[in-house]
Design an enzyme around this catalytic site. Sequence first.
Site, short mmCIF file in Angstrom:
data_model
loop_
_atom_site.label_atom_id
_atom_site.label_comp_id
_atom_site.label_asym_id
_atom_site.label_seq_id
_atom_site.Cartn_x
_atom_site.Cartn_y
_atom_site.Cartn_z
N SER A 46 0.68 6.58 2.32
CA SER A 46 1.37 7.71 3.44
C SER A 46 3.18 8.19 3.20
O SER A 46 3.72 7.03 2.43
CB SER A 46 2.61 7.04 4.65
OG SER A 46 1.11 6.14 5.13
N SER A 76 4.47 -1.25 4.04
CA SER A 76 4.69 -2.48 4.72
C SER A 76 4.92 -3.42 3.46
O SER A 76 4.32 -3.33 2.47
CB SER A 76 4.02 -3.02 5.52
OG SER A 76 4.12 -2.02 6.61
N GLN A 106 1.17 -1.71 0.04
CA GLN A 106 -0.22 0.51 -0.11
C GLN A 106 1.01 0.86 -0.40
O GLN A 106 1.83 1.70 1.06
CB GLN A 106 -0.74 0.09 1.39
CG GLN A 106 -1.19 1.40 1.41
CD GLN A 106 -2.56 1.22 2.85
OE1 GLN A 106 -1.69 1.03 3.46
NE2 GLN A 106 -3.03 1.54 3.31
N GLU A 122 -5.90 8.07 18.27
CA GLU A 122 -6.34 9.61 18.00
C GLU A 122 -7.30 9.88 16.04
O GLU A 122 -7.91 10.29 16.78
CB GLU A 122 -4.77 11.27 18.30
CG GLU A 122 -4.18 10.80 19.13
CD GLU A 122 -3.27 9.36 19.50
OE1 GLU A 122 -2.45 8.71 18.22
OE2 GLU A 122 -3.03 8.83 20.03
N GLU A 142 -8.99 -1.95 5.64
CA GLU A 142 -8.06 -2.24 6.51
C GLU A 142 -8.23 -2.11 7.88
O GLU A 142 -7.52 -2.67 9.04
CB GLU A 142 -7.02 -0.80 6.31
CG GLU A 142 -5.86 -0.71 6.88
CD GLU A 142 -5.05 0.04 6.33
OE1 GLU A 142 -5.16 1.30 5.89
OE2 GLU A 142 -3.90 -0.13 6.94
C1 LIG Z 1 3.39 -0.70 11.64
C2 LIG Z 1 3.53 0.00 10.68
C3 LIG Z 1 2.79 -0.19 9.07
C4 LIG Z 1 2.64 1.05 8.26
N1 LIG Z 1 2.71 0.38 7.19
C5 LIG Z 1 1.86 0.99 6.44
C6 LIG Z 1 1.71 0.66 4.87
O1 LIG Z 1 2.23 -0.35 4.44
N2 LIG Z 1 1.47 1.64 3.70
C7 LIG Z 1 1.16 2.91 4.44
O2 LIG Z 1 0.58 4.17 3.12
N3 LIG Z 1 2.12 3.52 4.79
C8 LIG Z 1 1.93 2.41 6.85
N4 LIG Z 1 1.83 2.27 7.75
C9 LIG Z 1 1.62 4.73 8.34
C10 LIG Z 1 0.76 4.69 9.17
O3 LIG Z 1 -0.55 4.92 8.57
C11 LIG Z 1 1.46 6.28 9.34
O4 LIG Z 1 2.42 5.58 10.72
C12 LIG Z 1 -0.47 6.78 10.44
O5 LIG Z 1 -1.40 6.86 9.76
C13 LIG Z 1 0.08 8.24 10.94
O6 LIG Z 1 0.97 9.30 10.31
P1 LIG Z 1 2.67 9.40 10.60
O7 LIG Z 1 3.06 8.73 10.57
O8 LIG Z 1 2.84 10.78 9.35
O9 LIG Z 1 2.15 10.03 12.00
P2 LIG Z 1 1.32 12.24 12.45
O10 LIG Z 1 0.29 11.73 10.77
O11 LIG Z 1 2.51 13.18 11.40
O12 LIG Z 1 0.77 11.39 13.41
C14 LIG Z 1 1.40 12.53 14.53
C15 LIG Z 1 0.72 11.81 15.47
O13 LIG Z 1 0.06 13.29 15.73
C16 LIG Z 1 -1.18 13.08 16.21
N5 LIG Z 1 -2.46 13.97 15.38
C17 LIG Z 1 -2.12 13.79 13.83
N6 LIG Z 1 -3.06 14.01 13.75
C18 LIG Z 1 -3.84 14.70 14.83
C19 LIG Z 1 -5.41 14.93 14.52
N7 LIG Z 1 -6.37 15.65 13.79
N8 LIG Z 1 -5.80 14.73 15.62
C20 LIG Z 1 -5.63 14.16 16.98
N9 LIG Z 1 -4.20 14.03 16.31
C21 LIG Z 1 -3.40 14.02 15.62
C22 LIG Z 1 -0.94 11.04 16.09
O14 LIG Z 1 -2.77 10.75 16.03
C23 LIG Z 1 0.20 11.38 16.32
O15 LIG Z 1 0.17 11.39 17.73
C24 LIG Z 1 2.15 2.41 8.69
C25 LIG Z 1 2.64 2.32 10.37
C26 LIG Z 1 3.06 1.63 11.03
C27 LIG Z 1 3.46 1.98 12.24
#
Ligand SMILES: Cc1cc2nc3c(=O)[nH]c(=O)nc-3n(C[C@H](O)[C@H](O)[C@H](O)COP(=O)(O)OP(=O)(O)OC[C@H]3O[C@@H](n4cnc5c(N)ncnc54)[C@H](O)[C@@H]3O)c2cc1C
Length: 393
Positions: free
Chosen positions: A115, A147, A112, A363, A230
């Site tokens: 992100s 992933s 996928q 969140e 998902e």
């Molecule tokens: C093990 C694992 C596998 C993954 N696999 C995939 C994959 O295969 N493909 C893919 O595309 N992505 C994948 N991801 C990515 C995942 O979808 C993102 O990490 C996730 O959506 C959070 O985005 P970010 O890491 O950019 O954090 P951010 O969006 O930067 O968030 C940082 C912090 O801010 C908080 N926050 C952000 N916005 C808000 C809001 N509006 N209100 C309250 N709190 C908020 C969040 O909860 C978090 O605590 C994976 C992640 C993990 C950990």
Amino acid sequence: MTDATELLRRTRDLLAAHPPATTGRTDFLKARFDAGLAWVHYPEGLGGLDAPRSLQGVVDTALAEAGAPDNDPRRIGIGLGMAAPTILAYGTEEQKRRFLRPLWVGEEVWCQLFSEPGAGSDLAALGTRAVREGDTWVVNGQKVWTSSAHVARWAILIARTDPDLPKHRGITYFLCDMTDPGVEVRPLRQITGEAEFNEVFLTDVRIPDAHRLGEVGDGWKVAQTTLNNERVAIGGARIPREGGMIGPVSRTWRERPELRSHDLHQRLLDLWVDAEVARLTGERLRQQLVAGQPGPEGSGMKLAFARLNQAISGLEVELLGEEGLLYGDWTMRRPEHVDFTGRDAGYRYLRSKGNSIEGGTSEVLLNIVAERVLGLPSEPRNDKDVAWKDLAR
Ligand SMILES: Cc1cc2nc3c(=O)[nH]c(=O)nc-3n(C[C@H](O)[C@H](O)[C@H](O)COP(=O)(O)OP(=O)(O)OC[C@H]3O[C@@H](n4cnc5c(N)ncnc54)[C@H](O)[C@@H]3O)c2cc1C
């Protein structure tokens, strides 16, 4: 509509025509798909029989009892749980016929590409660009946390096709060939020591327009189908009683009386009950689905799943005392599949940290439940009508 009796009759016919003991694994799985017994709620001709989704267990159980091979769902989870339902909902007939069979059989692994470094929770802010050149789209950008990208043959990809539109409207959804020379996959090591996920660099990747899923500019709507599926796939997987994270700690409790204490007993019982409630709620959600696509309710399941896994794996480490602090193997590996409940207690504890991030952070899921399930007022959004190119990044 096909009922349980009819499904069992077809299962017996499949086993008689292709005895598992003498049929190769892939041949058996292809025959199962062609008999409509792969995912019974899918349409006829695409691995299903338009049967209620809740009857899948009838087929799975009968085949497991007969010693038939399965399609190793852990290895192809993204394909089964996310790519397939989206292709089913938005794909052309040609796309459905081309992609669903090798996906289900496991010949083609999917990942996928959603992100990005600047777009996770705020996924609609994504900056990977797809520019049309005749019948081809040329894609440039960077994805992250992908992933299984290191084993994937195909990817579901969302990219910006019109930067002049507000962020949710200028996105288009594609099926991306991971063997294109412009796709570079680099491992990202996690807290567990493994590199389940990757960063993916896309440089002049050429995607034929025939591999666009849905209309140009409709990518956000199409992606909602993927994301809702998902959350159900991560949080609502069918498991037997004590089949999830509660299983290993319950076994340790029974087998190691010397570790027990009154306080831990009470907490374990509370978590055991919560795990069982979550499991049964997942079962009810699946029965409500019958067929069709899940809605935002799956976010609640995924929230509960993350909270429970972290609480249970924490309790397990505590129960094991010093032993729980040992970490068996921190070798950098690039696993082909993920098993949240696998390996040792330390692995389970560390891996569960990702459960409240992957598939949408807890969140953000709370926001979704508040707005779309409970109907509470939405968060203030001041970027809804601003062209993506004019947003501060
Ligand atoms: C093990 C694992 C596998 C993954 N696999 C995939 C994959 O295969 N493909 C893919 O595309 N992505 C994948 N991801 C990515 C995942 O979808 C993102 O990490 C996730 O959506 C959070 O985005 P970010 O890491 O950019 O954090 P951010 O969006 O930067 O968030 C940082 C912090 O801010 C908080 N926050 C952000 N916005 C808000 C809001 N509006 N209100 C309250 N709190 C908020 C969040 O909860 C978090 O605590 C994976 C992640 C993990 C950990």
